[in-house]
Scaffold this active site. Structure first.
Site, mmCIF file in Angstrom:
data_model
loop_
_atom_site.group_PDB
_atom_site.id
_atom_site.type_symbol
_atom_site.label_atom_id
_atom_site.label_comp_id
_atom_site.label_asym_id
_atom_site.label_seq_id
_atom_site.Cartn_x
_atom_site.Cartn_y
_atom_site.Cartn_z
ATOM 1 N N GLU A 1 93.785 -13.326 100.867
ATOM 2 C CA GLU A 1 93.042 -14.540 100.810
ATOM 3 C C GLU A 1 92.808 -15.173 99.524
ATOM 4 O O GLU A 1 92.320 -16.096 99.224
ATOM 5 C CB GLU A 1 91.228 -14.276 101.400
ATOM 6 N N GLN B 1 77.489 -7.863 92.046
ATOM 7 C CA GLN B 1 78.199 -6.796 92.785
ATOM 8 C C GLN B 1 79.390 -6.034 92.057
ATOM 9 O O GLN B 1 79.761 -5.074 92.544
ATOM 10 C CB GLN B 1 78.749 -7.605 94.058
ATOM 11 N N HIS C 1 80.408 -11.264 106.362
ATOM 12 C CA HIS C 1 80.528 -11.152 104.675
ATOM 13 C C HIS C 1 80.157 -9.589 104.631
ATOM 14 O O HIS C 1 80.780 -9.060 103.605
ATOM 15 C CB HIS C 1 79.542 -12.090 104.297
ATOM 16 N N LEU C 2 79.102 -9.092 105.196
ATOM 17 C CA LEU C 2 78.842 -7.548 104.772
ATOM 18 C C LEU C 2 80.034 -6.699 105.000
ATOM 19 O O LEU C 2 79.904 -5.534 104.435
ATOM 20 C CB LEU C 2 77.544 -7.287 105.622
ATOM 21 N N ALA C 3 80.780 -7.073 105.889
ATOM 22 C CA ALA C 3 81.777 -6.265 106.345
ATOM 23 C C ALA C 3 82.779 -5.729 105.154
ATOM 24 O O ALA C 3 83.212 -4.461 105.207
ATOM 25 C CB ALA C 3 82.783 -6.740 107.426
ATOM 26 N N ASP C 4 83.205 -6.733 104.383
ATOM 27 C CA ASP C 4 83.934 -6.339 103.488
ATOM 28 C C ASP C 4 83.305 -5.782 102.083
ATOM 29 O O ASP C 4 83.696 -4.900 101.324
ATOM 30 C CB ASP C 4 84.697 -7.409 102.827
ATOM 31 N N GLN C 5 81.848 -5.988 101.880
ATOM 32 C CA GLN C 5 81.034 -5.498 100.947
ATOM 33 C C GLN C 5 80.744 -4.211 101.179
ATOM 34 O O GLN C 5 80.287 -3.313 100.195
ATOM 35 C CB GLN C 5 79.813 -6.446 100.685
ATOM 36 N N HIS D 1 88.964 -11.635 104.221
ATOM 37 C CA HIS D 1 88.398 -10.992 102.877
ATOM 38 C C HIS D 1 88.414 -9.435 103.258
ATOM 39 O O HIS D 1 88.486 -8.626 102.249
ATOM 40 C CB HIS D 1 86.853 -11.408 102.990
#
Length: 348
Positions: A10, A107, A290-294, A316
């Site tokens: 991305e 982060q 969003h949390l998936a990649d974090q 991402h």
């Protein structure tokens, strides 16, 4: 030196942030080319440059290419990460200031400081609630509680709201050092316990957050969800408004939001946020896009393997997985069909 292609996948800022975090943690020098090549304005923006310098400061690293708009960066860590008291202000790196998202700086340095010896206190200044970035509310209510389950002990306190384009927000971050990370097994989310909502406006009439809260409450209750809404009029350096929803399931958390803007009604802002939440709710997945990649970074640093099911396999996610594997810390497998992410840390 590890060479990283910033245009991969991305081609956004996540490549940079993950690389900085892992370089600080491992002590490995990195060279990144094509930074944010996939964006309309490539190169380092104010929040990215602040993250770069923050990562270097906590480990006395050396930098080349740390300038606004730079698409090339070399980062050589100077030793182990040092806990301490730090102040990072996004507005300082750009003439006229900036509302760059301070959550992206947060982060970048959180995991290195959590793994370091000693506790840290960090003051972050800039944009606290900025579109296309995690909001401080999401960090406080979703991201940090989920990381707490993996052994990260950190808290944030919002001191001042900062919206785009003025910024001027402030957050205090407390990080407990010496954390030991454990794995995460999250294939089922369980029943929905409640939805909590926060509708906020600064330097605007009180009816604006109240209208957002009322509309969200009506929509979510009509959908059969248990919801508790709060409407607040806060002080800020500039006008701004938004609504932020957190859904708590038996085994997981998720959050979504909507931002006010000119010629967009309060009710429409609420509808945007509610639409995102209801769409996620229908997937049955425990982890939002969003949390998936974090979650990848703490998972690969854990002493146990991890697996979790995601609502959507985003670029991402796959991009972040590829960057992490460049450091040789473990193996990440993304099952596109089942939407399950499995992380085998090299520490296992």
């Amino acid at each position: 030196m590890i060479d990283i292609d910033g245009s991969y996948g991305e081609g956004g800022g996540q490549v940079l942030r993950t690389s900085l975090s892992l370089a600080a943690i491992t002590g490995e020098p990195i060279r990144i080319a094509g930074i944010r090549a996939g964006r309309r304005k490539p190169g380092l923006a104010a929040q990215h440059l602040t993250a770069v310098r923050a990562a270097a400061r906590i480990c006395h690293g050396e930098l080349q290419g740390d300038a606004l708009g730079s698409t090339m960066l070399e980062f050589i860590p100077g030793g182990g990460v040092k806990a301490g008291n730090y102040i990072f202000d996004v507005s300082e790196v750009q003439q006229g200031g900036s509302a760059g998202a301070i959550t992206l700086v947060l982060q970048t340095i959180l995991l290195p400081l959590a793994l370091a010896d000693g506790d840290s206190h960090i003051t972050l200044r800039g944009g606290t609630h900025v579109i296309f970035s995690p909001t401080v509310t999401y960090i406080e209510r979703v991201y940090l509680p989920m990381l707490c389950r993996m052994g990260i002990k950190a808290q944030v306190k919002l001191g001042a709201w900062g919206w785009y384009p003025r910024g001027g927000g402030e957050v205090n971050l407390q990080v407990k050092g010496g954390c030991q990370l454990c794995g995460l097994n999250l294939l089922e989310r369980g029943e929905l316990k409640r939805v909590q909502g926060l509708a906020v406006a600064t330097e605007l009439p009180a009816h604006i957050p109240q209208r957002m809260a009322n509309r969200a409450e009506n929509l979510l209750r009509t959908a059969g969800l248990r919801v508790s809404m709060q409407a607040l009029r806060e002080k800020g350096v500039a006008p701004g408004a938004g609504i932020f929803l957190t859904a708590e399931y038996c085994h997981s958390l998720t959050g979504f939001g909507g931002f006010g803007r000119l010629r967009l009604s309060s009710e429409k802002v609420a509808e945007i946020a509610c639409g995102q939440l209801l769409q996620f709710h229908e997937t049955g997945a425990p982890v939002d896009e969003h949390l998936a990649d974090q979650l990848l970074l703490p998972a690969v640093l854990a002493s146990e393997s991890s697996q979790y099911k995601v609502a959507e396999v985003s670029t991402h996610l796959t991009t972040n997985a590829a960057v992490i594997e460049k450091f040789g810390l473990g193996k990440i497998t993304v099952n596109q069909a089942e939407k399950v992410v499995a992380i085998a840390s090299s520490k296992v």
